[in-house]
Scaffold this motif. Structure first.
Motif, PDB file in Angstrom:
ATOM      1  N   ILE A  47     -38.449 -33.374 -21.443  1.00  0.00           N
ATOM      2  CA  ILE A  47     -38.637 -35.038 -21.001  1.00  0.00           C
ATOM      3  C   ILE A  47     -39.463 -35.727 -20.178  1.00  0.00           C
ATOM      4  N   GLU A  48     -38.188 -35.846 -18.915  1.00  0.00           N
ATOM      5  CA  GLU A  48     -38.852 -36.167 -17.425  1.00  0.00           C
ATOM      6  C   GLU A  48     -40.089 -35.478 -17.037  1.00  0.00           C
ATOM      7  N   LEU A  49     -40.798 -34.496 -17.286  1.00  0.00           N
ATOM      8  CA  LEU A  49     -41.335 -33.422 -16.518  1.00  0.00           C
ATOM      9  C   LEU A  49     -42.788 -33.840 -17.113  1.00  0.00           C
ATOM     10  N   ILE A  50     -42.703 -33.818 -18.415  1.00  0.00           N
ATOM     11  CA  ILE A  50     -44.007 -34.192 -19.120  1.00  0.00           C
ATOM     12  C   ILE A  50     -44.019 -35.996 -18.915  1.00  0.00           C
ATOM     13  N   GLU A  51     -43.000 -37.000 -18.835  1.00  0.00           N
ATOM     14  CA  GLU A  51     -43.023 -38.089 -18.545  1.00  0.00           C
ATOM     15  C   GLU A  51     -43.745 -38.258 -17.323  1.00  0.00           C
ATOM     16  N   ALA A  52     -43.482 -37.906 -15.991  1.00  0.00           N
ATOM     17  CA  ALA A  52     -43.306 -37.939 -15.038  1.00  0.00           C
ATOM     18  C   ALA A  52     -45.897 -37.338 -14.780  1.00  0.00           C
ATOM     19  N   PHE A  61     -42.819 -35.641 -10.272  1.00  0.00           N
ATOM     20  CA  PHE A  61     -43.040 -34.261 -11.133  1.00  0.00           C
ATOM     21  C   PHE A  61     -42.844 -33.234 -10.346  1.00  0.00           C
ATOM     22  N   ALA A  62     -43.639 -33.456  -8.875  1.00  0.00           N
ATOM     23  CA  ALA A  62     -43.067 -31.995  -7.765  1.00  0.00           C
ATOM     24  C   ALA A  62     -41.880 -32.034  -7.621  1.00  0.00           C
ATOM     25  N   PHE A  63     -40.798 -33.313  -7.543  1.00  0.00           N
ATOM     26  CA  PHE A  63     -39.203 -32.774  -7.331  1.00  0.00           C
ATOM     27  C   PHE A  63     -38.639 -32.326  -8.781  1.00  0.00           C
ATOM     28  N   LEU A  64     -38.974 -32.652  -9.843  1.00  0.00           N
ATOM     29  CA  LEU A  64     -38.635 -31.969 -11.283  1.00  0.00           C
ATOM     30  C   LEU A  64     -38.578 -30.522 -10.829  1.00  0.00           C
ATOM     31  N   LEU A  65     -40.406 -30.788 -10.920  1.00  0.00           N
ATOM     32  CA  LEU A  65     -40.651 -29.065 -11.126  1.00  0.00           C
ATOM     33  C   LEU A  65     -40.135 -27.821  -9.724  1.00  0.00           C
ATOM     34  N   GLN A  66     -40.174 -28.288  -8.226  1.00  0.00           N
ATOM     35  CA  GLN A  66     -39.274 -27.267  -7.538  1.00  0.00           C
ATOM     36  C   GLN A  66     -38.091 -27.582  -7.744  1.00  0.00           C
ATOM     37  N   SER A  67     -36.993 -28.772  -8.645  1.00  0.00           N
ATOM     38  CA  SER A  67     -36.213 -28.600  -8.413  1.00  0.00           C
ATOM     39  C   SER A  67     -35.248 -27.525  -9.327  1.00  0.00           C
ATOM     40  N   ARG A  68     -36.511 -26.689 -10.547  1.00  0.00           N
ATOM     41  CA  ARG A  68     -35.515 -25.546 -11.588  1.00  0.00           C
ATOM     42  C   ARG A  68     -37.026 -25.147 -11.423  1.00  0.00           C
ATOM     43  N   VAL A  69     -37.644 -24.587 -11.459  1.00  0.00           N
ATOM     44  CA  VAL A  69     -38.710 -23.695 -11.240  1.00  0.00           C
ATOM     45  C   VAL A  69     -39.274 -23.275 -10.303  1.00  0.00           C
ATOM     46  N   ARG A  70     -39.092 -21.676 -10.676  1.00  0.00           N
ATOM     47  CA  ARG A  70     -39.390 -20.560  -9.563  1.00  0.00           C
ATOM     48  C   ARG A  70     -40.663 -20.715  -9.090  1.00  0.00           C
ATOM     49  N   PRO A  71     -41.021 -20.858  -7.946  1.00  0.00           N
ATOM     50  CA  PRO A  71     -42.001 -20.893  -7.697  1.00  0.00           C
ATOM     51  C   PRO A  71     -43.815 -19.635  -8.054  1.00  0.00           C
ATOM     52  N   HIS A  72     -43.116 -18.190  -8.329  1.00  0.00           N
ATOM     53  CA  HIS A  72     -44.397 -17.280  -9.192  1.00  0.00           C
ATOM     54  C   HIS A  72     -44.456 -18.631 -10.715  1.00  0.00           C
ATOM     55  N   ARG A  75     -46.894 -22.694 -10.565  1.00  0.00           N
ATOM     56  CA  ARG A  75     -48.641 -22.915 -11.695  1.00  0.00           C
ATOM     57  C   ARG A  75     -48.950 -23.541 -13.069  1.00  0.00           C
ATOM     58  N   ASN A  76     -48.206 -22.788 -14.165  1.00  0.00           N
ATOM     59  CA  ASN A  76     -48.251 -22.384 -14.977  1.00  0.00           C
ATOM     60  C   ASN A  76     -47.558 -23.490 -15.718  1.00  0.00           C
ATOM     61  N   MET A  77     -45.956 -23.796 -14.941  1.00  0.00           N
ATOM     62  CA  MET A  77     -45.323 -24.843 -16.036  1.00  0.00           C
ATOM     63  C   MET A  77     -46.496 -26.404 -15.819  1.00  0.00           C
ATOM     64  N   THR A  78     -46.887 -26.093 -14.603  1.00  0.00           N
ATOM     65  CA  THR A  78     -47.538 -27.349 -14.058  1.00  0.00           C
ATOM     66  C   THR A  78     -48.939 -27.807 -14.958  1.00  0.00           C
ATOM     67  N   PHE A  79     -49.231 -26.754 -15.467  1.00  0.00           N
ATOM     68  CA  PHE A  79     -50.795 -26.694 -16.378  1.00  0.00           C
ATOM     69  C   PHE A  79     -49.905 -27.544 -17.615  1.00  0.00           C
ATOM     70  N   GLN A  83     -50.862 -30.357 -20.044  1.00  0.00           N
ATOM     71  CA  GLN A  83     -51.684 -30.847 -21.540  1.00  0.00           C
ATOM     72  C   GLN A  83     -51.105 -31.267 -22.399  1.00  0.00           C
ATOM     73  N   ILE A  84     -49.388 -31.209 -22.060  1.00  0.00           N
ATOM     74  CA  ILE A  84     -48.543 -31.342 -23.152  1.00  0.00           C
ATOM     75  C   ILE A  84     -48.869 -32.659 -23.452  1.00  0.00           C
ATOM     76  N   SER A  85     -48.504 -33.947 -21.926  1.00  0.00           N
ATOM     77  CA  SER A  85     -48.806 -35.473 -21.664  1.00  0.00           C
ATOM     78  C   SER A  85     -49.892 -35.633 -22.482  1.00  0.00           C
ATOM     79  N   ASP A  86     -50.712 -34.275 -21.533  1.00  0.00           N
ATOM     80  CA  ASP A  86     -52.504 -35.032 -22.806  1.00  0.00           C
ATOM     81  C   ASP A  86     -52.662 -35.074 -23.827  1.00  0.00           C
ATOM     82  N   GLN A  87     -51.628 -33.800 -24.552  1.00  0.00           N
ATOM     83  CA  GLN A  87     -51.986 -33.781 -25.443  1.00  0.00           C
ATOM     84  C   GLN A  87     -51.245 -34.912 -27.202  1.00  0.00           C
TER      85      GLN A  87
END
Length: 91
Positions: A47-52, A61-72, A75-79, A83-87
C-alpha cells in the motif's frame, strides 16, 4: 493487460503483481483474507509503495522498492506499482 477496457486492465496489473511478488521479495508474502481488520507487513508495504507512486514521491518509492525488492525485479515492480496507482487514482 493489453486491453482498452479499464476494469480488465486494473485486474490484470494486480494479478501480475501478486503472481510475481514472491519472486520479487524472495519469500512468500503474507496476505490476509479479505475482511481481516489488520494488515500484514507485506500488505502495508505494498500500500505504501503504491501510494508513494500515486503522489509522485520518488524518494519514498525508491526507498520502499530497494528495501525489499530484489534488483532484477525492481524495473517490473516499478512499472506494475505505477500502473496500479494510475488505474486506481480517484482524481
Amino acid at each position: 493487460m493489453l486491453t482498452s477496457e479499464r476494469g480488465m486492465a486494473r485486474t490484470g496489473y494486480v494479478d501480475v503483481l501478486m503472481r510475481c511478488l514472491k519472486e520479487a521479495i524472495g519469500k512468500q508474502p503474507q496476505i490476509f483474507s479479505p475482511g481481516t481488520e489488520s494488515l500484514s507487513f507485506d500488505e502495508a508495504w505494498l500500500i505504501e509503495l503504491i501510494e508513494a507512486a500515486a503522489r509522485g514521491d520518488e524518494a519514498s518509492f525508491a526507498f520502499l522498492l530497494q528495501s525489499r525488492v530484489r534488483p532484477h525485479a525492481r524495473r517490473n515492480m516499478t512499472f506494475l506499482a505505477s500502473q496500479i496507482s494510475d488505474q486506481f487514482r480517484l482524481t
